[in-house]
Design a protein around this motif. Structure first.
Motif, PDB file in Angstrom:
ATOM      1  N   TRP A 170       0.831  -1.202   0.000  1.00  0.00           N
ATOM      2  CA  TRP A 170       0.000   0.000   0.000  1.00  0.00           C
ATOM      3  C   TRP A 170       0.868   1.256   0.000  1.00  0.00           C
ATOM      4  O   TRP A 170       0.489   2.281  -0.584  1.00  0.00           O
ATOM      5  CB  TRP A 170      -0.995   0.005   1.163  1.00  0.00           C
ATOM      6  N   ALA A 216       0.780   4.303  -2.657  1.00  0.00           N
ATOM      7  CA  ALA A 216       0.701   5.701  -2.203  1.00  0.00           C
ATOM      8  C   ALA A 216       1.820   6.535  -2.822  1.00  0.00           C
ATOM      9  O   ALA A 216       1.582   7.656  -3.300  1.00  0.00           O
ATOM     10  CB  ALA A 216       0.754   5.760  -0.681  1.00  0.00           C
ATOM     11  N   LEU A 224      -2.756  12.496  -0.704  1.00  0.00           N
ATOM     12  CA  LEU A 224      -3.436  11.375  -0.073  1.00  0.00           C
ATOM     13  C   LEU A 224      -3.642  11.600   1.416  1.00  0.00           C
ATOM     14  O   LEU A 224      -2.800  12.181   2.093  1.00  0.00           O
ATOM     15  CB  LEU A 224      -2.625  10.096  -0.250  1.00  0.00           C
ATOM     16  N   ASP A 225      -4.761  11.105   1.898  1.00  0.00           N
ATOM     17  CA  ASP A 225      -5.053  11.013   3.323  1.00  0.00           C
ATOM     18  C   ASP A 225      -5.719   9.667   3.545  1.00  0.00           C
ATOM     19  O   ASP A 225      -6.392   9.145   2.653  1.00  0.00           O
ATOM     20  CB  ASP A 225      -5.998  12.130   3.775  1.00  0.00           C
ATOM     21  N   TYR A 226      -5.558   9.111   4.724  1.00  0.00           N
ATOM     22  CA  TYR A 226      -6.258   7.869   5.062  1.00  0.00           C
ATOM     23  C   TYR A 226      -6.439   7.779   6.567  1.00  0.00           C
ATOM     24  O   TYR A 226      -5.703   8.397   7.336  1.00  0.00           O
ATOM     25  CB  TYR A 226      -5.523   6.636   4.521  1.00  0.00           C
ATOM     26  N   TRP A 283     -11.230   1.118   6.493  1.00  0.00           N
ATOM     27  CA  TRP A 283     -10.210   2.084   6.085  1.00  0.00           C
ATOM     28  C   TRP A 283     -10.818   3.041   5.090  1.00  0.00           C
ATOM     29  O   TRP A 283     -11.514   2.631   4.157  1.00  0.00           O
ATOM     30  CB  TRP A 283      -9.009   1.365   5.470  1.00  0.00           C
ATOM     31  N   ALA A 342      -9.738   6.074   2.499  1.00  0.00           N
ATOM     32  CA  ALA A 342      -8.608   6.692   1.816  1.00  0.00           C
ATOM     33  C   ALA A 342      -9.136   7.744   0.852  1.00  0.00           C
ATOM     34  O   ALA A 342     -10.179   7.566   0.224  1.00  0.00           O
ATOM     35  CB  ALA A 342      -7.793   5.635   1.065  1.00  0.00           C
ATOM     36  N   LYS A 399      -6.712  -1.860   4.469  1.00  0.00           N
ATOM     37  CA  LYS A 399      -5.976  -0.706   3.959  1.00  0.00           C
ATOM     38  C   LYS A 399      -5.493  -0.948   2.531  1.00  0.00           C
ATOM     39  O   LYS A 399      -5.643  -0.089   1.663  1.00  0.00           O
ATOM     40  CB  LYS A 399      -4.780  -0.390   4.864  1.00  0.00           C
ATOM     41  N   PHE A 415      -6.340   1.249  -0.989  1.00  0.00           N
ATOM     42  CA  PHE A 415      -5.338   1.852  -1.871  1.00  0.00           C
ATOM     43  C   PHE A 415      -5.375   1.247  -3.274  1.00  0.00           C
ATOM     44  O   PHE A 415      -5.161   1.960  -4.259  1.00  0.00           O
ATOM     45  CB  PHE A 415      -3.945   1.763  -1.246  1.00  0.00           C
TER      46      PHE A 415
END
Length: 89
Positions: A4, A8, A18-20, A32, A34, A51, A55
């Motif tokens: 992942w 990213a 990106l944010d998660y 999760w 994202a 996760k 992604f």
């Protein structure tokens, strides 16, 4: 490096921010969330049970969107991308 993290890093190289975060759903399961977004108004928000799945879905929708729409700016809209993930793009 985890898979992942590679996804990213590749998304960031292609201009995505990106944010998660992890959260609990109404049944107490971890999900999760994202988010990939750009200054041009494009944004994708995905939630999944894992996760890596989140992604992978971000990678898929950002590539598909680029191939379909090209460089034009489009407003965000909500759509469904399967049982375990929802995508807004």
């Amino acid at each position: 490096m985890k898979y992942w993290e590679i996804i990213a890093r590749n998304l960031k190289k292609r201009g995505w921010r990106l944010d998660y975060v992890s959260a609990l759903d109404s049944q107490g399961r971890t999900i999760w969330i994202a988010d990939a977004h750009r200054d041009n108004g494009r944004r994708f928000i995905v939630h999944a049970d894992e996760k890596l799945t989140a992604f992978l879905e971000l990678e898929r929708v950002t590539r598909e969107n680029l191939m379909i729409s090209g460089p034009a700016i489009q407003p965000a809209a909500t759509c469904s991308a399967g049982a375990s993930a929802e995508v807004c793009g």
